[in-house]
Scaffold this motif. Structure first.
Motif, PDB file in Angstrom:
ATOM      1  N   UNK A   1      -6.984  69.958  16.305  1.00  0.00           N
ATOM      2  CA  UNK A   1      -6.748  69.177  15.097  1.00  0.00           C
ATOM      3  C   UNK A   1      -5.840  67.984  15.335  1.00  0.00           C
ATOM      4  N   UNK A   2      -5.018  68.023  16.374  1.00  0.00           N
ATOM      5  CA  UNK A   2      -4.108  66.927  16.684  1.00  0.00           C
ATOM      6  C   UNK A   2      -4.700  65.938  17.670  1.00  0.00           C
ATOM      7  N   UNK A   3      -5.895  66.187  18.163  1.00  0.00           N
ATOM      8  CA  UNK A   3      -6.509  65.283  19.134  1.00  0.00           C
ATOM      9  C   UNK A   3      -6.730  63.918  18.496  1.00  0.00           C
ATOM     10  N   UNK A   4      -6.461  62.847  19.236  1.00  0.00           N
ATOM     11  CA  UNK A   4      -6.648  61.521  18.670  1.00  0.00           C
ATOM     12  C   UNK A   4      -8.119  61.258  18.379  1.00  0.00           C
ATOM     13  N   UNK A   5      -8.351  60.460  17.334  1.00  0.00           N
ATOM     14  CA  UNK A   5      -9.715  60.096  17.003  1.00  0.00           C
ATOM     15  C   UNK A   5     -10.253  59.155  18.065  1.00  0.00           C
ATOM     16  N   UNK A   6     -11.560  59.171  18.244  1.00  0.00           N
ATOM     17  CA  UNK A   6     -12.205  58.297  19.207  1.00  0.00           C
ATOM     18  C   UNK A   6     -12.008  56.850  18.764  1.00  0.00           C
ATOM     19  N   UNK A   7     -11.667  55.964  19.690  1.00  0.00           N
ATOM     20  CA  UNK A   7     -11.454  54.554  19.391  1.00  0.00           C
ATOM     21  C   UNK A   7     -12.791  53.826  19.515  1.00  0.00           C
ATOM     22  N   UNK A   8     -13.482  53.687  18.390  1.00  0.00           N
ATOM     23  CA  UNK A   8     -14.795  53.055  18.426  1.00  0.00           C
ATOM     24  C   UNK A   8     -14.709  51.540  18.588  1.00  0.00           C
ATOM     25  N   UNK A   9     -13.512  50.954  18.519  1.00  0.00           N
ATOM     26  CA  UNK A   9     -13.363  49.517  18.725  1.00  0.00           C
ATOM     27  C   UNK A   9     -13.157  49.161  20.198  1.00  0.00           C
ATOM     28  N   UNK A  10     -12.722  50.141  20.989  1.00  0.00           N
ATOM     29  CA  UNK A  10     -12.428  49.881  22.403  1.00  0.00           C
ATOM     30  C   UNK A  10     -13.651  49.312  23.117  1.00  0.00           C
TER      31      UNK A  10
END
Length: 141
Positions: A23-32
């Motif tokens: 639940x604490x995992x960072x969200x995927x950075x779709x802008x990268x």
């Protein structure tokens, strides 16, 4: 028998700990690694397509061309597609007055961005009130 029961009592604790970490995992950075060209904004007096305004996202930095000057600065993404653009540095060349006005307006709106949406080859940035402020189309690589 008591040993087997003792070892099983730790399983629920480990499962809960694992779920908490997930639940604490960072969200995927779709802008990268993406590149964009500004096509629309909330300003009605200037057409952004006349000024070659771009944005690229890489390694926690946003960079591009503001219409006259190149710019660069940090950005961070948060939960629920929130975005925060940090202090922007840019070159300081002069240009035609309309382009200078467009660049100033763009950098102001960029600094006011609080959330984003990527959909069908478009990136839309929203201000604190949830209003669309900058709309980009995917740029050719």
């Amino acid at each position: 028998m008591a040993r087997a029961v003792r070892s099983l009592t730790g399983v629920p604790v480990m499962v809960l700990a694992l779920l908490a970490l997930i639940g604490c995992a960072p969200e995927r950075n779709e802008l990268e690694g993406t590149q964009w060209r500004l096509t629309e904004w909330t300003l009605s007096s200037l057409d952004p397509r006349e000024f070659d305004i771009t944005a690229a996202f890489a390694e926690g930095q946003i960079s591009g061309h503001g219409g006259v000057n190149s710019y660069r600065g940090p950005y961070t993404l948060g939960s629920r597609q929130s975005i925060k653009v940090g202090s922007i540095a840019s070159t300081e060349m002069a240009g035609p007055e309309p382009a200078m006005r467009a660049e100033s307006a763009y950098l102001t709106l960029l600094g006011q961005a609080r959330s984003y949406r990527v959909d069908a080859g478009r990136l839309t940035l929203f201000d604190a009130g949830g209003n669309e402020s900058l709309i980009f189309e995917a740029a050719a690589r």
